[in-house]
Design a protein around this motif. Structure first.
Motif, mmCIF file in Angstrom:
data_model
loop_
_atom_site.group_PDB
_atom_site.id
_atom_site.type_symbol
_atom_site.label_atom_id
_atom_site.label_comp_id
_atom_site.label_asym_id
_atom_site.label_seq_id
_atom_site.Cartn_x
_atom_site.Cartn_y
_atom_site.Cartn_z
ATOM 1 N N ASP A 1 52.697 105.904 35.023
ATOM 2 C CA ASP A 1 52.021 104.851 35.773
ATOM 3 C C ASP A 1 51.058 105.545 36.720
ATOM 4 O O ASP A 1 51.482 106.282 37.595
ATOM 5 C CB ASP A 1 53.059 104.028 36.535
ATOM 6 N N ARG B 1 49.552 104.553 39.154
ATOM 7 C CA ARG B 1 49.703 104.162 40.550
ATOM 8 C C ARG B 1 50.867 104.895 41.199
ATOM 9 O O ARG B 1 51.110 104.740 42.368
ATOM 10 C CB ARG B 1 49.927 102.657 40.655
ATOM 11 N N MET B 2 51.576 105.691 40.429
ATOM 12 C CA MET B 2 52.732 106.419 40.925
ATOM 13 C C MET B 2 52.372 107.899 41.066
ATOM 14 O O MET B 2 51.396 108.381 40.510
ATOM 15 C CB MET B 2 53.893 106.298 39.944
ATOM 16 N N LYS B 3 53.210 108.610 41.817
ATOM 17 C CA LYS B 3 53.073 110.059 41.939
ATOM 18 C C LYS B 3 54.249 110.700 41.233
ATOM 19 O O LYS B 3 55.388 110.259 41.381
ATOM 20 C CB LYS B 3 53.035 110.465 43.412
ATOM 21 N N ALA C 1 57.326 108.237 41.460
ATOM 22 C CA ALA C 1 57.659 107.689 42.774
ATOM 23 C C ALA C 1 56.488 106.864 43.294
ATOM 24 O O ALA C 1 55.327 107.202 43.062
ATOM 25 C CB ALA C 1 57.956 108.824 43.754
ATOM 26 N N THR C 2 56.808 105.790 43.992
ATOM 27 C CA THR C 2 55.758 105.033 44.666
ATOM 28 C C THR C 2 55.217 105.888 45.807
ATOM 29 O O THR C 2 55.827 106.879 46.203
ATOM 30 C CB THR C 2 56.307 103.709 45.230
ATOM 31 N N ASP C 3 54.079 105.478 46.359
ATOM 32 C CA ASP C 3 53.521 106.209 47.496
ATOM 33 C C ASP C 3 54.506 106.251 48.657
ATOM 34 O O ASP C 3 54.656 107.287 49.316
ATOM 35 C CB ASP C 3 52.212 105.574 47.964
ATOM 36 N N SER C 4 55.193 105.146 48.919
ATOM 37 C CA SER C 4 56.130 105.129 50.047
ATOM 38 C C SER C 4 57.343 106.016 49.772
ATOM 39 O O SER C 4 57.813 106.713 50.677
ATOM 40 C CB SER C 4 56.556 103.705 50.399
ATOM 41 N N GLU C 5 57.842 106.025 48.541
ATOM 42 C CA GLU C 5 58.957 106.912 48.182
ATOM 43 C C GLU C 5 58.532 108.369 48.296
ATOM 44 O O GLU C 5 59.265 109.198 48.843
ATOM 45 C CB GLU C 5 59.449 106.610 46.770
ATOM 46 N N ASN D 1 65.956 104.701 43.223
ATOM 47 C CA ASN D 1 64.879 104.092 42.446
ATOM 48 C C ASN D 1 64.108 105.131 41.632
ATOM 49 O O ASN D 1 63.799 104.919 40.459
ATOM 50 C CB ASN D 1 63.917 103.340 43.359
ATOM 51 N N ARG E 1 63.061 106.290 36.941
ATOM 52 C CA ARG E 1 61.709 106.364 36.396
ATOM 53 C C ARG E 1 61.376 107.747 35.846
ATOM 54 O O ARG E 1 60.397 108.368 36.250
ATOM 55 C CB ARG E 1 60.700 105.994 37.481
#
Length: 108
Positions: free
Chosen positions: A4, A6-8, A26-30, A62, A66
């Motif tokens: 994705d 949008r993920m890192k 990971a999401t940006d916040s994670e 989470n 992924r």
């Protein structure tokens, strides 16, 4: 899981002999909970020592769902080390591009 954009992506380097060096999205916040601002190297003991255990546990729970197939990964944005304190000396700034030998000479 397909990558994705949008993920890192975080590659996990574990001290276990059977470590598979998996990559997780990971999401940006994670990502921000795990890595200090401007850094792309983290050691799990430092992450927990500096962060909120409850938030980190939830974020990592989470992240572990992924897994990214390595051949499909669109880059690695951070390395997360487990049980490898001996590697800390090579990453004093916690930035991969600034990796160095204990005497300060460049690794690259």
């Amino acid at each position: 899981m397909a990558p994705d954009t949008r993920m890192k992506n975080i590659q996990v380097i574990d001290g276990a002999d059977n470590c598979a060096y998996d990559i997780f999205a990971a999401t940006d916040s994670e990502f921000g909970l795990i890595f200090r601002a401007g850094c792309d190297i983290a050691f799990i003991d430092e992450v927990y020592a500096e962060g909120n255990k409850v938030l980190l546990d939830a974020a990592l729970k989470n992240v572990w769902t992924r897994r990214v197939v390595k051949a499909e990964a669109m880059g690695i944005h951070g390395l997360l080390f487990y049980e490898l304190d001996s590697k800390k000396q090579y990453y004093p700034t916690r930035k991969d591009e600034e990796a160095c030998n204990p005497n300060g000479s460049s690794l690259r």
